[in-house]
Design an enzyme around this catalytic site. Structure first.
Site, PDB file in Angstrom:
ATOM      1  N   SER A   1      -2.790  -9.281  -3.235  1.00  0.00           N
ATOM      2  CA  SER A   1      -2.157  -8.022  -2.821  1.00  0.00           C
ATOM      3  C   SER A   1      -2.852  -7.446  -1.592  1.00  0.00           C
ATOM      4  O   SER A   1      -2.265  -6.620  -0.884  1.00  0.00           O
ATOM      5  CB  SER A   1      -2.158  -7.002  -3.958  1.00  0.00           C
ATOM      6  OG  SER A   1      -3.473  -6.773  -4.409  1.00  0.00           O
TER       7      SER A   1
ATOM      8  N   ARG B   1     -10.241 -15.764  -0.689  1.00  0.00           N
ATOM      9  CA  ARG B   1      -8.981 -15.353  -1.331  1.00  0.00           C
ATOM     10  C   ARG B   1      -8.823 -16.144  -2.627  1.00  0.00           C
ATOM     11  O   ARG B   1      -9.034 -17.362  -2.640  1.00  0.00           O
ATOM     12  CB  ARG B   1      -7.815 -15.673  -0.384  1.00  0.00           C
ATOM     13  CG  ARG B   1      -6.494 -15.078  -0.825  1.00  0.00           C
ATOM     14  CD  ARG B   1      -6.462 -13.573  -0.728  1.00  0.00           C
ATOM     15  NE  ARG B   1      -6.463 -13.109   0.663  1.00  0.00           N
ATOM     16  CZ  ARG B   1      -6.613 -11.835   1.019  1.00  0.00           C
ATOM     17  NH1 ARG B   1      -6.773 -10.897   0.101  1.00  0.00           N
ATOM     18  NH2 ARG B   1      -6.612 -11.488   2.293  1.00  0.00           N
TER      19      ARG B   1
ATOM     20  N   CYS C   1     -10.770  -2.670   2.355  1.00  0.00           N
ATOM     21  CA  CYS C   1     -10.841  -2.571   0.896  1.00  0.00           C
ATOM     22  C   CYS C   1     -12.143  -3.132   0.310  1.00  0.00           C
ATOM     23  O   CYS C   1     -12.742  -2.522  -0.586  1.00  0.00           O
ATOM     24  CB  CYS C   1      -9.638  -3.271   0.271  1.00  0.00           C
ATOM     25  SG  CYS C   1      -9.193  -4.818   1.080  1.00  0.00           S
TER      26      CYS C   1
ATOM     27  N   ARG D   1      13.993  -3.140   9.284  1.00  0.00           N
ATOM     28  CA  ARG D   1      14.322  -3.978   8.119  1.00  0.00           C
ATOM     29  C   ARG D   1      14.620  -3.127   6.886  1.00  0.00           C
ATOM     30  O   ARG D   1      15.326  -3.564   5.987  1.00  0.00           O
ATOM     31  CB  ARG D   1      13.141  -4.915   7.785  1.00  0.00           C
ATOM     32  CG  ARG D   1      12.913  -6.031   8.770  1.00  0.00           C
ATOM     33  CD  ARG D   1      11.713  -6.881   8.340  1.00  0.00           C
ATOM     34  NE  ARG D   1      10.443  -6.152   8.451  1.00  0.00           N
ATOM     35  CZ  ARG D   1       9.670  -6.139   9.539  1.00  0.00           C
ATOM     36  NH1 ARG D   1      10.029  -6.825  10.591  1.00  0.00           N
ATOM     37  NH2 ARG D   1       8.549  -5.446   9.575  1.00  0.00           N
TER      38      ARG D   1
ATOM     39  N   VAL E   1       0.846  -1.208   0.000  1.00  0.00           N
ATOM     40  CA  VAL E   1       0.000   0.000   0.000  1.00  0.00           C
ATOM     41  C   VAL E   1       0.876   1.251   0.000  1.00  0.00           C
ATOM     42  O   VAL E   1       0.601   2.215  -0.717  1.00  0.00           O
ATOM     43  CB  VAL E   1      -0.959   0.008   1.214  1.00  0.00           C
ATOM     44  CG1 VAL E   1      -1.752   1.307   1.264  1.00  0.00           C
ATOM     45  CG2 VAL E   1      -1.910  -1.188   1.161  1.00  0.00           C
TER      46      VAL E   1
ATOM     47  N   HIS F   1     -10.016  -6.600  -6.255  1.00  0.00           N
ATOM     48  CA  HIS F   1     -10.999  -7.488  -5.635  1.00  0.00           C
ATOM     49  C   HIS F   1     -12.291  -7.458  -6.455  1.00  0.00           C
ATOM     50  O   HIS F   1     -12.684  -6.410  -6.985  1.00  0.00           O
ATOM     51  CB  HIS F   1     -11.359  -7.003  -4.223  1.00  0.00           C
ATOM     52  CG  HIS F   1     -10.254  -7.105  -3.222  1.00  0.00           C
ATOM     53  ND1 HIS F   1      -9.070  -7.772  -3.434  1.00  0.00           N
ATOM     54  CD2 HIS F   1     -10.182  -6.628  -1.938  1.00  0.00           C
ATOM     55  CE1 HIS F   1      -8.318  -7.693  -2.339  1.00  0.00           C
ATOM     56  NE2 HIS F   1      -8.966  -6.994  -1.426  1.00  0.00           N
TER      57      HIS F   1
ATOM     58  N   GLN G   1     -11.077 -12.045  -3.416  1.00  0.00           N
ATOM     59  CA  GLN G   1     -10.085 -11.035  -3.050  1.00  0.00           C
ATOM     60  C   GLN G   1      -8.678 -11.439  -3.486  1.00  0.00           C
ATOM     61  O   GLN G   1      -8.225 -12.561  -3.266  1.00  0.00           O
ATOM     62  CB  GLN G   1     -10.133 -10.792  -1.537  1.00  0.00           C
ATOM     63  CG  GLN G   1     -11.476 -10.231  -1.100  1.00  0.00           C
ATOM     64  CD  GLN G   1     -11.569  -9.894   0.383  1.00  0.00           C
ATOM     65  OE1 GLN G   1     -12.588 -10.191   0.994  1.00  0.00           O
ATOM     66  NE2 GLN G   1     -10.552  -9.268   0.959  1.00  0.00           N
TER      67      GLN G   1
ATOM     68  N   ASN H   1      -7.827  -2.995  -5.206  1.00  0.00           N
ATOM     69  CA  ASN H   1      -7.790  -2.925  -3.741  1.00  0.00           C
ATOM     70  C   ASN H   1      -6.641  -2.069  -3.216  1.00  0.00           C
ATOM     71  O   ASN H   1      -6.719  -1.538  -2.108  1.00  0.00           O
ATOM     72  CB  ASN H   1      -7.694  -4.334  -3.141  1.00  0.00           C
ATOM     73  CG  ASN H   1      -6.517  -5.120  -3.684  1.00  0.00           C
ATOM     74  OD1 ASN H   1      -6.475  -5.427  -4.876  1.00  0.00           O
ATOM     75  ND2 ASN H   1      -5.560  -5.426  -2.848  1.00  0.00           N
TER      76      ASN H   1
END
Ligand SMILES: NC(=O)c1ccc[n+]([C@@H]2O[C@H](COP(=O)([O-])OP(=O)(O)OC[C@H]3O[C@@H](n4cnc5c(N)ncnc54)[C@H](OP(=O)(O)O)[C@@H]3O)[C@@H](O)[C@H]2O)c1
Length: 332
Positions: free
Chosen positions: A159, A235, A129, A40, A15, A242, A156, A315
């Protein structure tokens, strides 16, 4: 507006990367951009307006002189750091589920309930979403007649889980094609060439948390707690966008032509509905678009006030980054 200092929390994520592109594409008045992520990402840079900008590690001091903080680094990060950002004087638009049901936090889809946004006390929540694209498609119908019942099944894309899930689908597909095997790590079952009828954890009722988000957030956004809503969230092995099969019942009988006209003239919606010539929305075609696509609009054969729709949207854009930036555009 001369320019705002904008922090993007989770700037290296699925995102977060879209946030940077949407801010740039919409010419959002950014004075300084501060990309934030975890340890990280120390040493990494992100690209904004063709310039590399070093990613900073999120800390309590990250929000000094920040006007707008866009959060998409998960619920725990939002719960811990959004109040700190507000204390530092920033307005937060939060993509996580941490504050969505908080009664002091507006939950906004600009096409549906933009007028509530100004009631914020520093934090505004971006809905889930799947909920966003469904309410965008249902609001023009709701304005013709109240909706009393919604039954929705979602398809969905991976991602929605983030970058790691996109990698998992890619690796499993290429392992399969090459005759090898790639074990599931992100999902409980292989996602390549499969469907998984579970998104998030199950509650005692048998519904998942993702499904309950669609129930509770739809009630809050439409400000109508009397709609009977049932969702099944699935999913699917799609990278982006989506899709939803939505069945609704309206209080009054609505004329199909009026529904199609209302949808076609609504902001943010493109009607693609000529099934006999093969025109209906698909996730691959909707990927990368800001719009919410609606097709397969038809009356139920048995229930007088029943209607069916097929709703598709990206999404990562309307379901996340775009909607959040549109919220910021209302506020500033
Ligand atoms: N994907 C969607 O369609 C969608 C839609 C609506 C809302 N959301 C929400 O948006 C959030 C992020 O989703 P995503 O798909 O972008 O996930 P993602 O690809 O896994 O990215 C997560 C981002 O958060 C950062 N992060 C994680 N833990 C952190 C920490 N402790 N401190 C600072 N930064 C941290 C990561 O930084 P590193 O790179 O350093 O690890 C990365 O930038 C989630 O809350 C999700 O529920 C997602």
């Amino acid at each position: 507006l001369s320019g705002l200092n904008v922090a993007v929390v989770g700037a290296t994520g699925a995102v977060g990367q879209e946030f940077l592109k949407v801010l740039e594409r919409r010419n959002f008045p950014v004075n300084r951009l501060r990309p934030l992520a975890s340890e990280r990402s120390a040493g990494k840079s992100v690209i904004f307006k063709n310039e590399p900008i070093p990613v900073e590690v999120l800390s309590e001091d990250s929000f000094k002189n920040i006007d707008l903080a866009l959060f998409s680094a998960g619920g725990d990060v939002s719960r811990n750091f959004a109040p700190i950002a507000v204390k530092s004087g920033a307005i937060v638009v939060d993509n996580s589920s941490a504050f969505r049901m908080d009664e002091n936090v507006p939950l906004i889809v600009p096409e549906v309930n933009s007028s509530v946004a100004k009631n914020h006390k520093g934090i505004i929540a971006n809905p889930n979403c799947s909920t966003i694209q469904m309410v965008v498609a249902l609001k023009p119908i709701y304005d013709i007649s109240r909706i009393t019942r919604i039954i929705v099944s979602t398809y969905q894309s991976v991602s929605g889980t983030g970058q790691s899930a996109m990698n998992e689908l890619k690796n499993q597909v290429s392992a399969f094609v090459n005759g090898g095997e790639s074990k599931p790590e992100v999902y409980p079952y292989p996602i390549a060439f499969n469907l998984i009828p579970q998104i998030d954890a199950f509650e005692e009722t048998g519904f998942t948390k993702e499904e309950m988000k669609m129930v509770n957030e739809t009630h809050k956004i439409l400000d109508d707690y009397n709609i009977s809503i049932a969702a099944t969230a699935v999913r699917v092995p799609v990278f982006r966008a989506h899709s939803e099969s939505v069945y609704i019942e309206t209080e009054k009988k609505v004329v199909l032509r009026d529904v199609k006209e209302a949808l076609a003239s609504a902001k943010g919606i493109i009607v693609q509905d000529n099934p006999r010539s093969g025109l209906y929305p698909t996730p691959l075609e909707a990927s990368g678009s800001d719009m919410c696509f609606v097709g397969r609009i038809r009356e139920d054969l048995f229930v007088a006030n029943g209607l069916h729709l097929w709703v598709v949207a990206d999404n990562l854009l309307k379901g996340a980054a775009l909607n959040a930036v549109q919220i910021a555009e209302i506020i500033f």
